[in-house]
Structures are given as C-alpha cells and as structure tokens.
Design a protein around this motif. Structure first.
Motif, PDB file in Angstrom:
ATOM      1  N   LEU A  46       0.874  -1.159   0.000  1.00  0.00           N
ATOM      2  CA  LEU A  46       0.000   0.000   0.000  1.00  0.00           C
ATOM      3  C   LEU A  46       0.910   1.208   0.000  1.00  0.00           C
ATOM      4  O   LEU A  46       1.669   1.415   0.948  1.00  0.00           O
ATOM      5  N   LEU A  47       0.853   1.962  -1.088  1.00  0.00           N
ATOM      6  CA  LEU A  47       1.725   3.122  -1.259  1.00  0.00           C
ATOM      7  C   LEU A  47       0.952   4.383  -0.940  1.00  0.00           C
ATOM      8  O   LEU A  47      -0.194   4.546  -1.356  1.00  0.00           O
ATOM      9  N   ASP A  48       1.591   5.262  -0.220  1.00  0.00           N
ATOM     10  CA  ASP A  48       1.022   6.554   0.124  1.00  0.00           C
ATOM     11  C   ASP A  48       1.979   7.607  -0.419  1.00  0.00           C
ATOM     12  O   ASP A  48       2.992   7.910   0.205  1.00  0.00           O
ATOM     13  N   GLY A  49       1.668   8.102  -1.597  1.00  0.00           N
ATOM     14  CA  GLY A  49       2.611   9.004  -2.250  1.00  0.00           C
ATOM     15  C   GLY A  49       3.847   8.217  -2.646  1.00  0.00           C
ATOM     16  O   GLY A  49       3.760   7.236  -3.362  1.00  0.00           O
ATOM     17  N   GLU A  50       4.979   8.600  -2.114  1.00  0.00           N
ATOM     18  CA  GLU A  50       6.230   7.931  -2.473  1.00  0.00           C
ATOM     19  C   GLU A  50       6.716   6.961  -1.408  1.00  0.00           C
ATOM     20  O   GLU A  50       7.824   6.452  -1.499  1.00  0.00           O
ATOM     21  N   ARG A  51       5.904   6.696  -0.394  1.00  0.00           N
ATOM     22  CA  ARG A  51       6.370   5.769   0.645  1.00  0.00           C
ATOM     23  C   ARG A  51       5.442   4.565   0.753  1.00  0.00           C
ATOM     24  O   ARG A  51       4.258   4.640   0.423  1.00  0.00           O
ATOM     25  N   THR A  52       6.001   3.467   1.230  1.00  0.00           N
ATOM     26  CA  THR A  52       5.214   2.268   1.472  1.00  0.00           C
ATOM     27  C   THR A  52       4.595   2.399   2.858  1.00  0.00           C
ATOM     28  O   THR A  52       5.305   2.474   3.857  1.00  0.00           O
ATOM     29  N   ARG A  53       3.293   2.447   2.899  1.00  0.00           N
ATOM     30  CA  ARG A  53       2.575   2.561   4.170  1.00  0.00           C
ATOM     31  C   ARG A  53       2.468   1.208   4.851  1.00  0.00           C
ATOM     32  O   ARG A  53       2.517   1.110   6.076  1.00  0.00           O
ATOM     33  N   TRP A  54       2.311   0.122   4.067  1.00  0.00           N
ATOM     34  CA  TRP A  54       2.059  -1.199   4.633  1.00  0.00           C
ATOM     35  C   TRP A  54       2.404  -2.237   3.576  1.00  0.00           C
ATOM     36  O   TRP A  54       2.282  -1.980   2.381  1.00  0.00           O
ATOM     37  N   SER A  55       2.848  -3.402   4.006  1.00  0.00           N
ATOM     38  CA  SER A  55       3.100  -4.488   3.061  1.00  0.00           C
ATOM     39  C   SER A  55       2.688  -5.807   3.689  1.00  0.00           C
ATOM     40  O   SER A  55       2.619  -5.947   4.923  1.00  0.00           O
ATOM     41  N   TRP A  56       2.406  -6.778   2.833  1.00  0.00           N
ATOM     42  CA  TRP A  56       2.002  -8.101   3.281  1.00  0.00           C
ATOM     43  C   TRP A  56       2.444  -9.116   2.240  1.00  0.00           C
ATOM     44  O   TRP A  56       2.421  -8.838   1.038  1.00  0.00           O
ATOM     45  N   SER A  57       2.841 -10.288   2.717  1.00  0.00           N
ATOM     46  CA  SER A  57       3.204 -11.374   1.821  1.00  0.00           C
ATOM     47  C   SER A  57       2.826 -12.703   2.444  1.00  0.00           C
ATOM     48  O   SER A  57       2.983 -12.901   3.653  1.00  0.00           O
TER      49      SER A  57
END
Length: 143
Positions: A46-57
């Motif tokens: 989940l990208l918020d502008g240029e940063r990754t807000r959250w990730s899951w795998s």
C-alpha cells in the motif's frame, strides 16, 4: 525507496499522475493509498505518495504455511482493499493459485485457499462474507 521497488513505485505513481490530475492531487494531499503487487518481492504494497505505508506477503505469514506459498504465490496479480461490516480487508490473488483475504492493517488471515495452480487472478468479498475467486485457466468462478 531504493532499487527496483523504488523504480516501480515511481513509474506507477507517474502513470497515475499523468492519467488523472485529480488523483495526483489526492496522492499529494494524503488521499487514499494505492494498492499494488510487487512480483519481484512476492508482496502486496500500500503506497502513500512515495512511501510504502504497509506491506504483506504470504511468504512471511505463518498462518498460511500449509498452502505452500513458494508454489502457490508466484506472480501476485491482484490486490485491492474492501470494507465489509465496518472492517477493512486486503484481497490478493496470485497466478500460482493462492487467493487470500486478510485484515488491514493487522494482517490477520480472514480466508485463504489455493485453487491448485489454476491462475487465480481476481477475487471479491461478497456481502455475506463468502469469497468468489476467478481463474482464467481453465475459466471458472468459485465460491
């Protein structure tokens, strides 16, 4: 962000910005995040502008170890968020056959299955809580 992930995120952001000035303004002003799959990392971001807000795998999720993620999670092809009964979920599918619904932002598994390498490419959380999975090969919708 650095490396390939940074390049991919920047390319995606550029496409969004060129396609929709309103979307571009939303991203710059803290609008809704953009959900993408990162096939190189076998992850959903989940990208918020240029940063990754959250990730899951699936690879990192011990709750899903029985689904053999190394075989069923290659090439994640869809990811989206959906709200059901006031809770937000991440829905994700991979060409290897795995489809999952996980709570966002906690990452707890609500539902997951492996449709057996049948090229799962989309899923939908239905109003009653059931999940529909679509696979293009051999061409089915399963509940």
């Amino acid at each position: 962000m650095t490396g390939l992930l940074g390049v991919l995120a920047a390319a995606l952001l550029a496409c969004v910005l060129m396609a929709s000035p309103a979307a571009a303004q939303g991203l710059r002003s803290g609008g809704p995040p953009v959900v993408v799959t990162d096939q190189a990392a076998d992850a959903v971001l989940l990208l918020d502008g240029e940063r990754t807000r959250w990730s899951w795998s699936v690879i990192d999720d011990l709750e899903l170890a029985d689904l053999d993620a190394r075989q069923s999670w290659p090439n994640p092809s869809e990811a989206k968020t959906q709200v059901l009964n006031g809770r937000q979920y991440l829905l994700a599918a991979a060409s290897g056959g795995l489809a999952a619904v996980v709570g966002y932002p906690g990452g707890e598994v609500y539902w997951a299955t492996d449709v057996g390498g049948e090229n799962a490419h989309s899923l939908e959380l239905l109003p009653d809580g059931d999940v529909a999975v679509v696979a293009s090969t051999p061409g089915f919708v399963r509940l």
